[in-house]
Structures are given as C-alpha cells and as structure tokens.
Design a protein around this motif. Structure first.
Motif, PDB file in Angstrom:
ATOM      1  N   GLU A 174       0.828  -1.196   0.000  1.00 31.92           N
ATOM      2  CA  GLU A 174       0.000   0.000   0.000  1.00 31.92           C
ATOM      3  C   GLU A 174       0.867   1.253   0.000  1.00 31.92           C
ATOM      4  O   GLU A 174       0.612   2.196  -0.748  1.00 31.92           O
ATOM      5  CB  GLU A 174      -0.927  -0.018   1.213  1.00 31.92           C
ATOM      6  N   ALA A 200       3.899   1.382  -1.068  1.00 30.25           N
ATOM      7  CA  ALA A 200       4.586   1.405  -2.354  1.00 30.25           C
ATOM      8  C   ALA A 200       3.686   1.951  -3.454  1.00 30.25           C
ATOM      9  O   ALA A 200       4.157   2.618  -4.381  1.00 30.25           O
ATOM     10  CB  ALA A 200       5.066  -0.003  -2.713  1.00 30.25           C
ATOM     11  N   PHE A 201       2.378   1.686  -3.327  1.00 29.38           N
ATOM     12  CA  PHE A 201       1.428   2.178  -4.324  1.00 29.38           C
ATOM     13  C   PHE A 201       1.549   3.697  -4.489  1.00 29.38           C
ATOM     14  O   PHE A 201       1.588   4.219  -5.603  1.00 29.38           O
ATOM     15  CB  PHE A 201       0.008   1.782  -3.887  1.00 29.38           C
ATOM     16  N   GLU A 244       4.888   4.523  -6.106  1.00 29.67           N
ATOM     17  CA  GLU A 244       4.822   4.228  -7.546  1.00 29.67           C
ATOM     18  C   GLU A 244       4.115   5.356  -8.282  1.00 29.67           C
ATOM     19  O   GLU A 244       4.532   5.771  -9.364  1.00 29.67           O
ATOM     20  CB  GLU A 244       4.050   2.923  -7.784  1.00 29.67           C
ATOM     21  N   ASN A 245       3.027   5.838  -7.680  1.00 29.70           N
ATOM     22  CA  ASN A 245       2.292   6.935  -8.309  1.00 29.70           C
ATOM     23  C   ASN A 245       3.187   8.150  -8.507  1.00 29.70           C
ATOM     24  O   ASN A 245       3.045   8.890  -9.479  1.00 29.70           O
ATOM     25  CB  ASN A 245       1.107   7.357  -7.430  1.00 29.70           C
ATOM     26  N   LEU A 246       4.112   8.345  -7.559  1.00 35.47           N
ATOM     27  CA  LEU A 246       4.999   9.499  -7.627  1.00 35.47           C
ATOM     28  C   LEU A 246       6.198   9.240  -8.528  1.00 35.47           C
ATOM     29  O   LEU A 246       6.969  10.136  -8.799  1.00 35.47           O
ATOM     30  CB  LEU A 246       5.494   9.856  -6.224  1.00 35.47           C
ATOM     31  N   GLY A 247       6.358   8.003  -8.952  1.00 29.76           N
ATOM     32  CA  GLY A 247       7.486   7.657  -9.802  1.00 29.76           C
ATOM     33  C   GLY A 247       8.791   7.533  -9.044  1.00 29.76           C
ATOM     34  O   GLY A 247       9.870   7.759  -9.596  1.00 29.76           O
ATOM     35  N   VAL A 248       8.743   7.189  -7.770  1.00 27.36           N
ATOM     36  CA  VAL A 248       9.957   6.991  -6.978  1.00 27.36           C
ATOM     37  C   VAL A 248      10.661   5.721  -7.454  1.00 27.36           C
ATOM     38  O   VAL A 248      10.012   4.683  -7.618  1.00 27.36           O
ATOM     39  CB  VAL A 248       9.606   6.858  -5.480  1.00 27.36           C
ATOM     40  N   PRO A 249      11.978   5.796  -7.699  1.00 32.09           N
ATOM     41  CA  PRO A 249      12.682   4.592  -8.168  1.00 32.09           C
ATOM     42  C   PRO A 249      12.582   3.455  -7.151  1.00 32.09           C
ATOM     43  O   PRO A 249      12.564   3.709  -5.946  1.00 32.09           O
ATOM     44  CB  PRO A 249      14.142   5.046  -8.304  1.00 32.09           C
ATOM     45  N   ARG A 250      12.540   2.236  -7.669  1.00 35.01           N
ATOM     46  CA  ARG A 250      12.295   1.069  -6.829  1.00 35.01           C
ATOM     47  C   ARG A 250      13.319   0.918  -5.706  1.00 35.01           C
ATOM     48  O   ARG A 250      12.988   0.531  -4.586  1.00 35.01           O
ATOM     49  CB  ARG A 250      12.313  -0.192  -7.697  1.00 35.01           C
ATOM     50  N   MET A 275      12.502   2.711  -2.461  1.00 35.37           N
ATOM     51  CA  MET A 275      11.198   2.513  -1.834  1.00 35.37           C
ATOM     52  C   MET A 275      11.283   1.962  -0.416  1.00 35.37           C
ATOM     53  O   MET A 275      10.651   2.493   0.489  1.00 35.37           O
ATOM     54  CB  MET A 275      10.328   1.605  -2.695  1.00 35.37           C
ATOM     55  N   SER A 283       0.856   6.900   4.354  1.00 32.91           N
ATOM     56  CA  SER A 283       0.886   6.870   2.892  1.00 32.91           C
ATOM     57  C   SER A 283       0.600   8.249   2.317  1.00 32.91           C
ATOM     58  O   SER A 283       1.076   8.610   1.253  1.00 32.91           O
ATOM     59  CB  SER A 283      -0.102   5.825   2.360  1.00 32.91           C
ATOM     60  N   LEU A 297       3.219  11.667  -0.006  1.00 30.52           N
ATOM     61  CA  LEU A 297       2.912  12.604  -1.092  1.00 30.52           C
ATOM     62  C   LEU A 297       3.581  13.963  -0.868  1.00 30.52           C
ATOM     63  O   LEU A 297       3.504  14.832  -1.720  1.00 30.52           O
ATOM     64  CB  LEU A 297       1.400  12.817  -1.199  1.00 30.52           C
TER      65      LEU A 297
END
Lengths: 480, 264
Positions: free
Chosen positions: A91, A93-94, A97-103, A106, A143, A147
């Motif tokens: 959750e 990570a979701f 991911e939306n923000l485009g943070v590199p894996r 995370m 979460s 943002l």
C-alpha cells in the motif's frame, strides 16, 4: 494557501443548493477546524479544497475564484475503504509508484514513513486486514505523508475508531502535522481543540456563521455547538441524565442463567464462561480490549455461533434456539444489516406481522413506534435513506418487540453524535425501567459510569470481572 | 479470519505469472483438439505428478481441492457413458445404453476436465494475485488502471465474506433468514444482496476516490515496487511441460492403454 470566493455547489438531484456564495481563505501553516451540524456540507467543502471535487467526484460547482494547493494529503473516515493493496508495504509502495519513486529507494522510504507515524510492525509485509482501526488510520496517514503534501485534509479520521485508536491517531497527527497546513472536519472534538487555532462554524444551510480563534468561537457559540450534537469536552457535565439511572429495579427476578458456556469460531474456542446470571432491571456494560471476545460473548448468548453449555430462561431450560429469539433481542453495530424491508413503516411492522397479529393491531403498533422513535416524517422512506441516527433508532425499534425481555447491543452508540447517543441511552433507561435487562458492549467509560448497574470485563475470552457499578452523584448543570 | 492455507514456495511459485499464462492457456486449446484418450491419460498422469510434487501445498490440502474436480470427472464421464450413442453395445437397460464408443468418449471427456482442473489449480495455487498483476503490467503492458482496480476488488472479497456472515446473523435474529415459496426465496435473495451490494458499491467508490487522492492517475509513468521479469524458472517450466507433452504423445502411440485412437 487556500482561497475560495463565492463557491456555489449543488448535488445533482438535490432540492437545494449545498453552498451559496461561500468564501474563505486559509493561510499557510494554519490549523483549521470546520464545525457544523451533519449534512451542512463540511466534508464536501473539504473535498473541494482537496480538489477531489470535481476531479474524482463530478459535482456541478462554480466559484468566482478558486485557488487550491497542488499537493494535498487526504485522510478519509473509513479505515476499510482507503487501501487498494493487501499488504502494508504494498500500500505504501502504491503511493511511491504513483509518484514515480525509483524502486531502489522505496524500502527505505516506507520504513521511514511508518516510523514517523509510529506504526511498529514485526515486518512491513503485514496484511492490512490484521491491523486495528487505529493502526489502519495511521497507515493511511503514513501513505499520505509520502505525497509530501502542502495541506493535510482530515475528514473525520477517528469517527469509526474506539477511544484508544482515536487517541493514538490524534497524537500521531499532532506530531506529523505540526508545521503543515491542516484542515479538519470532526465531530468528536475533545482531542482536536488544543490542536486547532481557528474554527469555521457552519449552520445547517451551509452558511458560515462564525470564523475565528478557537476559544472565541467555542465560548461564543457553545449552546449552538451543543445543540448540533457535537462531542465537545465536558459534554457529559452539562448533560442531565434521567433520575432513574442506575437505581436498582424492584422486582429483580432471574431472566437468563448460563452454565459453562463456550463459543467457537472455526473450531477454535473463543469464549469460555463458567456461569452468568442476568436479572430483570439490570444494565450490564461489557468492556474489554479490542479482540478480547466481547462481541463473541454476545453472539454466544444468542447462539449465533457454535456454542456448548446450558442456558436457562427464567429457570427453564431452553428447548431450541428459536425460543431464544422470542426472549432476547439483538441490535447489531451496523444497523443496515438488520433491515429486511423497503420502507420504514414496513420495517416496524415486520415482527408483528410475523406473529400473524391482526392488521389493525399492527397499524397501531407501528404508529406508536413511529411516534416513540421520532420517525413519523420518514415513514415512507427506504431505511437506507435515513441519517445515521435515524437508522440506529429504526434498528432498535424494529428489533425489540413486547415479548423480548433481554436486549443485547453491540456498540450501539458507535459513530453516533452526542445528541443521538443521549437519546438512545434515555430510551434504553426507560426500557430497563419496564423490568427488562440490557447487555451492552461499549468502549465508552462514561456510559458505563453514568448508566450501567453492572460491568463485565472480558479478557482473552474469559470473564475476569463481574462487578456492580456504583451510582454516580447527580450533577446538575455544567462546569464553566 | 483466516482464509489462507499454508504452503512452501517452490520454483513453480517463482515462475513468471505471465509466462505461466502464456504456457497454460494454449494447453487449454490443445487439449480440446486431442481425440486420443491415451494421450490425455498420459498427460493427466504427467501434470498431476508435476502438480503434486511442486505445488508446495500439503498433500491433504491438494487432495481436498481435487475433490470437487473428481466429482465433475465422474459426473461428466458417467452421463456420456450411460446415455451416449455407439454401435458396440455392452449393456442396455431402459434409457441406459452403454456402448464401447460412448464409454471411451466418456472417459476421454472426464480426463479432459481433469486436465483443465489441474492447469487451473496449478496456476491459481502458485500465483499471487499481486504478482500476477504486476507481471501483467510489466510484461503484457496491462494498463495500471485495470490492474489496480482488480487488486482493490480482491481486497474487498474477504470483507464481503465477513459481512455476509454478519447479515446472516442479523437476519436470523429477526427471523428473516428463512422463507417459503418461490416469491419468499426471491425476497430472501434480495435481503442478503441489497445490504452486501450497497456496502460494496459505496466502499468501492470510496476506495476509488482515495486512490486518486493518493496520486493515482494515468498520466505519469509509474515505477514498480515488485520488479517481475522472465527468468530461468520460466525456462524450467517450459522444458518440463514440453517433455510431458511430447513424451506423453509418443508413449500413447507406442504403449497404448486402449486400442481406440480417436473417440469421435
């Protein structure tokens, strides 16, 4: 930060406009509480400020000027309706991911966010479903923090939490939101008042009637706030409870006696009680921590789950479960699950019709109940169209019939405003005075000390205490 | 409430979900066009062994899951055997007419359903829904919009099951959980369905709003928490399946169990 000028908004199909020319602005770093009666549009306004309306919810609106921040964190009321993934880390990570943070970044970010909301878990890969309500809301806050929001919008984040959860969530929010702009909609304002510096007060037509520093608005409009059923500090001190409360009942005959009762869920023993006796005229409060087995106890008494043990009704052994439903009524936490018809008056007539009573008697009974529970104006509505408080009243009115002498309630005041809570408690007290008994699961210590005559404490599926509650002295009027 | 069964991760779990789909789906088609019962019997044996050995679940659970499919096996094949058409009659009694042809056709049909079941179970038991959708997004270019909608829906299922139990209890207490007659039963279905659906619809809408509030849009390119790629386990799976298919096919020719090579 936020600037709204002459906002007009109307829900499609609604008779009236929700807002007519509402204007307000909020500066950077301010902590603001939106307060008002239910249905006045506070949550809708919050959604406009967050851009949810019209971006996600298409509601016709118009404003002369509308300046809203780009990045908004929004925490919703329902802990079960704001996650889309099954596990805590997924959750979090979701959002990343939306923000485009590199894996690669995370894991570190997730750990950091969870630490900020003090959500200590054995492992980040924990199913969200195993968390308590308060933990879920803290996960939602975590979460949202990911943002990096300019503004935090909190839409009754603790309305569906117990006292413990409410406390921890507000503690967390105060820490993480200290240097941010925060806009709050909340009914239970005990924990909020020392955090917000400004209150915007609405009337039921959605107009702003006061806007100023917390203590000024709160002391000037105290009686207005009290009338709206808002839970404010000291609300109990100003409340005048019925004189009969906690007074012993004269003819205390035995209603229900239970011997070595055990209740099971999927083969697992969840509750074990040596013996219990419930007398007429008792108001028993069942307390204990989340997951201790309070609801399970009620379900076992009603034989809604698999049980073992002996039950006696007024000294007679109970032949079958159906007889149990003749004597004992059960009110569930969510009233909607108990409705069986499409109209309020049919709902009230349902039990009498099942007993095949003559139709004119049924009609009289329905009229009486509509009057007693203030549902006259709503008689032709679908039960789902009622407000939260009306639904609660209807579910009680429809569940209880004359043949019942014992009423089991599972957190009936949960999510109810002060006005509805007091009305329900008063009805229950009058009910008790008719020689009936009440067994009620509650988290509210105040209800226990003001209304209950006896208390059961449940711990790990065991009854660890069964003690009388001493009546409190009658306090008249309020303090301050 | 626990709805999970314990299992060990095996290489079948490690294989790429999209790869599994790409390997399993064509098998469904191929099986339909195989008419030699010997081939199907060999394949059933081969894939059952693969499944039993590497599903990672306890034998007890695997057998339990197989039960409904065995029942389907018996019911599909028996109806074909008992009432099918054919020339070489073995037994006739009233409507029942067993012929050699119908017997083999029934058995063939039974093995076909069994094979479908094995592939279905093998996929479902060794694939996590989350990884399936991550893989579909990364390998099959599925739009995130659809993938996350499905995942959110999966989350709703256990909540709905719990709510179903609560609704059942609530109706029982009000003596509304039973009904007589067709109209009564219809009313009963509505009594269960309306609260469950209205809850789910509201919850679904709230989840959708909250997902968008968390920055979920179609505009940005997203990163992925789980990087799912093709790997050596996909090759293993391909090789194992290829061996079973080919060996099973030739063995059926060389050492047939039954003389019939085409059940049509």
């Amino acid at each position: 930060m936020i600037h709204i000028e002459q906002l007009r908004l109307k829900f499609p199909g609604a008779e009236k406009r929700l807002f007519t020319d509402v204007s307000l602005s909020i500066q950077k770093g301010e902590k603001v509480l939106l307060l008002g009666p239910s249905g006045c549009g506070k949550s809708t306004l919050l959604q406009v400020m967050a851009g949810i309306i019209p971006r996600s919810l298409d509601v016709p609106m118009k404003a002369k000027k509308l300046h809203i921040p780009k990045r908004v964190g929004y925490v919703f009321q329902d802990p079960d309706a704001q996650f889309c993934m099954p596990y805590v880390d997924e959750e979090m990570a979701f959002v990343l991911e939306n923000l485009g943070v590199p894996r690669e970044e995370m894991n570190e970010k997730i750990a950091h966010m969870l630490q900020r909301v003090r959500l200590r878990l054995p492992h980040v890969h924990v199913p969200i479903q195993t968390l308590s309500g308060g933990m879920k809301q803290r996960l939602a806050i975590a979460s949202v923090l990911a943002l990096e929001p300019d503004v935090l919008c909190l839409d009754e984040p603790t309305a569906l939490l117990d006292e413990e959860g409410t406390k921890t969530v507000w503690e967390t929010l105060k820490e993480v939101a200290e240097d941010r702009t925060v806009v709050i909609v909340e009914h239970k304002i005990d924990h909020v008042l020392d955090f917000v510096e400004r209150i915007i007060l609405f009337n039921e037509h959605g107009d702003i009637i006061a806007d100023g520093p917390t203590h000024v608005v709160f002391s000037t409009y105290r009686s207005f706030i009290a009338e709206q059923g808002i839970w404010y500090p000291n609300v109990w001190e100003t409340y005048e409870k019925p004189k009969t409360a906690q007074q012993p009942y004269a003819q205390a005959d035995v209603l229900l006696h239970v011997q070595s009762l055990r209740g099971f869920r999927q083969k697992e023993e969840k509750i074990a009680i040596d013996q219990l006796t419930i007398y007429a005229g008792e108001w028993i409060a069942v307390t204990g921590e989340n997951g201790a087995g309070k609801s399970t106890l009620l379900q076992s008494l009603m034989k809604l789950i698999r049980t073992e043990g002996d039950m006696y009704w007024q000294q007679q052994p109970l032949a079958n479960d159906e007889l149990l439903y003749d004597h004992i009524a059960f009110v569930f936490q969510n009233p909607e699950f108990q409705f069986v018809t499409n109209r309020v008056d049919d709902e009230l007539a349902y039990a009498s019709r099942l007993e095949k009573r003559p139709e004119h008697e049924v009609d009289d009974e329905v009229e009486r109940l509509l009057e007693r529970f203030h549902l006259n104006e709503q008689r032709y509505l679908h039960p789902y169209q009622l407000s939260v408080g009306q639904k609660r009243r209807l579910s009680v009115a429809a569940s209880v019939t004359d043949s019942h002498r014992l009423l089991l309630l599972d957190e009936p005041t949960f999510g109810q405003d002060a006005k509805n809570t007091f009305a329900l408690l008063e009805w229950l007290e009058a009910y008790r005075q008719q020689g009936k008994a009440i067994v009620m699961v509650t988290h509210d210590e105040r209800i226990v000390s003001e209304f209950a005559t006896r208390r059961w404490i449940i711990e790990n599926g065991k009854l660890v205490a069964d003690e009388p509650v001493a009546p409190r002295m009658f306090v008249r009027g309020g303090i301050g | 409430m626990r709805w999970n069964i314990e299992y060990k991760e095996t290489w079948l779990h490690q294989a790429n979900p999209t790869a599994k789909l790409l390997l399993f789906l064509p098998m469904f088609v191929v099986i339909v066009f195989v008419h030699n019962p010997n081939v199907l019997i060999n394949w059933t044996i081969g894939f059952t062994v693969l499944f039993m050995l590497f599903s990672g679940y306890r034998m007890k659970h695997v057998l339990l899951l197989f039960m409904p499919f065995l029942f389907i096996f018996i019911s599909t094949s028996s109806s074909m055997i008992l009432f099918g058409k054919g020339e070489t009659t073995w037994f006739r009694w009233g409507l029942v007419h067993i012929t050699e042809e119908s017997f083999y056709r029934g058995v063939h049909l039974g093995f076909r359903t069994l094979l479908f079941a094995i592939f279905g179970l093998m996929f479902a038991l060794t694939t996590k829904p989350v990884l399936l959708f991550y893989s579909l997004m990364q390998q099959a270019k599925l739009k995130p919009k659809y993938a996350y909608s499905f995942l959110a829906a999966v989350r709703l299922l256990p909540i709905m099951l719990e709510e179903f139990q609560t609704v059942h209890q609530a109706l029982k207490v009000r003596r509304a959980a039973k009904a007589k007659g067709f109209r009564g039963k219809l009313e009963l279905v509505k009594r269960y369905a309306i609260p469950l659906l209205s809850q789910s619809i509201r919850r679904a809408q709230r989840i959708a709003v909250s997902m968008e509030a968390k920055g979920f849009t179609n505009e940005r390119t997203r990163t992925f928490y789980y990087e799912v790629t093709f790997g050596k386990y996909d090759v293993y799976l391909f090789v194992v399946m290829f061996v079973i298919v080919v060996v099973g096919y030739y063995m059926a020719d060389a050492f047939p169990y039954v003389a019939i090579k085409d059940v049509r």
